[in-house]
Design a protein around this motif. Structure first.
Motif, PDB file in Angstrom:
ATOM      1  N   LYS A   1     -20.772  25.525  17.806  1.00 35.58           N
ATOM      2  CA  LYS A   1     -21.197  25.125  19.146  1.00 35.58           C
ATOM      3  C   LYS A   1     -20.725  23.712  19.458  1.00 35.58           C
ATOM      4  O   LYS A   1     -20.205  23.449  20.545  1.00 35.58           O
ATOM      5  N   ALA A   2     -20.885  22.810  18.505  1.00 36.64           N
ATOM      6  CA  ALA A   2     -20.423  21.428  18.710  1.00 36.64           C
ATOM      7  C   ALA A   2     -18.919  21.398  18.942  1.00 36.64           C
ATOM      8  O   ALA A   2     -18.425  20.679  19.819  1.00 36.64           O
ATOM      9  N   SER A   3     -18.180  22.192  18.194  1.00 32.18           N
ATOM     10  CA  SER A   3     -16.732  22.241  18.342  1.00 32.18           C
ATOM     11  C   SER A   3     -16.340  22.840  19.686  1.00 32.18           C
ATOM     12  O   SER A   3     -15.458  22.325  20.378  1.00 32.18           O
ATOM     13  N   SER A   4     -16.988  23.911  20.075  1.00 28.73           N
ATOM     14  CA  SER A   4     -16.666  24.594  21.332  1.00 28.73           C
ATOM     15  C   SER A   4     -17.036  23.773  22.562  1.00 28.73           C
ATOM     16  O   SER A   4     -16.429  23.937  23.620  1.00 28.73           O
ATOM     17  N   ASP A   5     -18.030  22.917  22.437  1.00 28.78           N
ATOM     18  CA  ASP A   5     -18.496  22.108  23.565  1.00 28.78           C
ATOM     19  C   ASP A   5     -17.636  20.863  23.798  1.00 28.78           C
ATOM     20  O   ASP A   5     -18.011  19.993  24.566  1.00 28.78           O
ATOM     21  N   SER A   6     -16.495  20.783  23.177  1.00 28.86           N
ATOM     22  CA  SER A   6     -15.636  19.609  23.303  1.00 28.86           C
ATOM     23  C   SER A   6     -14.893  19.605  24.635  1.00 28.86           C
ATOM     24  O   SER A   6     -14.903  20.587  25.376  1.00 28.86           O
ATOM     25  N   SER A   7     -14.235  18.499  24.893  1.00 28.96           N
ATOM     26  CA  SER A   7     -13.445  18.371  26.120  1.00 28.96           C
ATOM     27  C   SER A   7     -12.022  18.917  25.953  1.00 28.96           C
ATOM     28  O   SER A   7     -11.242  18.892  26.900  1.00 28.96           O
ATOM     29  N   LEU A   8     -11.700  19.406  24.784  1.00 34.52           N
ATOM     30  CA  LEU A   8     -10.346  19.910  24.519  1.00 34.52           C
ATOM     31  C   LEU A   8     -10.069  21.186  25.303  1.00 34.52           C
ATOM     32  O   LEU A   8     -10.941  22.040  25.467  1.00 34.52           O
TER      33      LEU A   8
ATOM     34  N   THR B   1     -13.801  22.957  11.510  1.00 37.96           N
ATOM     35  CA  THR B   1     -14.650  24.116  11.770  1.00 37.96           C
ATOM     36  C   THR B   1     -13.904  25.408  11.464  1.00 37.96           C
ATOM     37  O   THR B   1     -14.429  26.289  10.765  1.00 37.96           O
ATOM     38  N   ILE B   2     -12.676  25.551  11.937  1.00 36.12           N
ATOM     39  CA  ILE B   2     -11.941  26.790  11.665  1.00 36.12           C
ATOM     40  C   ILE B   2     -11.585  26.889  10.182  1.00 36.12           C
ATOM     41  O   ILE B   2     -11.601  27.989   9.608  1.00 36.12           O
ATOM     42  N   ASN B   3     -11.323  25.774   9.528  1.00 37.16           N
ATOM     43  CA  ASN B   3     -11.106  25.829   8.083  1.00 37.16           C
ATOM     44  C   ASN B   3     -12.351  26.350   7.373  1.00 37.16           C
ATOM     45  O   ASN B   3     -12.251  27.164   6.445  1.00 37.16           O
ATOM     46  N   SER B   4     -13.518  25.916   7.797  1.00 32.45           N
ATOM     47  CA  SER B   4     -14.766  26.408   7.198  1.00 32.45           C
ATOM     48  C   SER B   4     -14.952  27.899   7.448  1.00 32.45           C
ATOM     49  O   SER B   4     -15.301  28.659   6.535  1.00 32.45           O
ATOM     50  N   TRP B   5     -14.722  28.335   8.693  1.00 33.87           N
ATOM     51  CA  TRP B   5     -14.827  29.759   9.002  1.00 33.87           C
ATOM     52  C   TRP B   5     -13.841  30.575   8.172  1.00 33.87           C
ATOM     53  O   TRP B   5     -14.187  31.657   7.666  1.00 33.87           O
ATOM     54  N   ASN B   6     -12.606  30.084   8.030  1.00 33.66           N
ATOM     55  CA  ASN B   6     -11.614  30.796   7.218  1.00 33.66           C
ATOM     56  C   ASN B   6     -12.106  30.971   5.790  1.00 33.66           C
ATOM     57  O   ASN B   6     -11.980  32.059   5.204  1.00 33.66           O
ATOM     58  N   ARG B   7     -12.662  29.932   5.247  1.00 31.75           N
ATOM     59  CA  ARG B   7     -13.107  29.986   3.859  1.00 31.75           C
ATOM     60  C   ARG B   7     -14.296  30.930   3.694  1.00 31.75           C
ATOM     61  O   ARG B   7     -14.401  31.635   2.687  1.00 31.75           O
ATOM     62  N   ILE B   8     -15.177  30.973   4.675  1.00 29.86           N
ATOM     63  CA  ILE B   8     -16.284  31.940   4.630  1.00 29.86           C
ATOM     64  C   ILE B   8     -15.725  33.360   4.736  1.00 29.86           C
ATOM     65  O   ILE B   8     -16.088  34.244   3.954  1.00 29.86           O
ATOM     66  N   ALA B   9     -14.845  33.589   5.700  1.00 27.69           N
ATOM     67  CA  ALA B   9     -14.303  34.931   5.916  1.00 27.69           C
ATOM     68  C   ALA B   9     -13.550  35.438   4.693  1.00 27.69           C
ATOM     69  O   ALA B   9     -13.749  36.590   4.259  1.00 27.69           O
ATOM     70  N   ILE B  10     -12.702  34.610   4.128  1.00 28.91           N
ATOM     71  CA  ILE B  10     -11.909  35.029   2.972  1.00 28.91           C
ATOM     72  C   ILE B  10     -12.805  35.240   1.753  1.00 28.91           C
ATOM     73  O   ILE B  10     -12.680  36.233   1.034  1.00 28.91           O
ATOM     74  N   SER B  11     -13.740  34.337   1.522  1.00 30.95           N
ATOM     75  CA  SER B  11     -14.624  34.433   0.355  1.00 30.95           C
ATOM     76  C   SER B  11     -15.527  35.659   0.399  1.00 30.95           C
ATOM     77  O   SER B  11     -15.863  36.226  -0.645  1.00 30.95           O
TER      78      SER B  11
END
Length: 148
Positions: free
Chosen positions: A23-30, A129-139
């Protein structure tokens, strides 16, 4: 293929922490297209099929970005990416592969040409954040369609 475990139900604490981080990542101005390009590129590097599938589909919801997805693995040679996107992609690669050479000064300097301090930190958050999600998904053995 078989899902090893469902991260969503295995630990409510972990699920909530990751949800808050996302949520914090998605709420960015990017720019949303930039965010999705980062997610796809990092997922390519990490070999996360689940996230590649999800974020390629998410990017396509924002327009016809098929060429952007197809060429992302060779973004340096493809003229369709903006200078801002190139700077963010270089930073995403450096942070994802940080053990190889850290974040080189030229990568940092190029990113800072396009992103102020706040935006730079939003990029770092998005990349991590996406690195963390990748590691959860792969693990946990996630694959496209595993929750269908």
């Amino acid at each position: 293929m078989k899902l090893r475990l469902n991260y969503r139900t295995a630990s409510l604490q972990v699920f909530q922490a990751m949800t808050n981080l996302q949520k914090a990542s998605s709420d960015s101005s990017l720019d949303i297209v930039l965010q999705e390009l980062i997610k796809i590129r990092v997922s390519q590097i990490n070999g996360c099929a689940f996230c590649l599938d999800m974020h390629a589909k998410d990017l396509m919801k924002h327009g016809d970005y098929g060429n952007h997805i197809v060429l992302l693995n060779a973004w340096r040679e493809a003229p369709i990416y903006t200078e801002e996107q190139r700077a963010a992609l270089a930073l995403a690669e450096a942070v994802t592969l940080i053990s190889e050479q850290g974040v080189p000064e030229d990568v940092y300097a190029e990113a800072r040409k396009h992103f102020d301090e706040k935006e730079f930190m939003e990029l770092i958050l998005a990349i991590n954040t996406i690195n963390s999600w990748n590691r959860i998904a792969i693990s946990t053995g996630m694959f496209p369609g595993c929750f269908s």
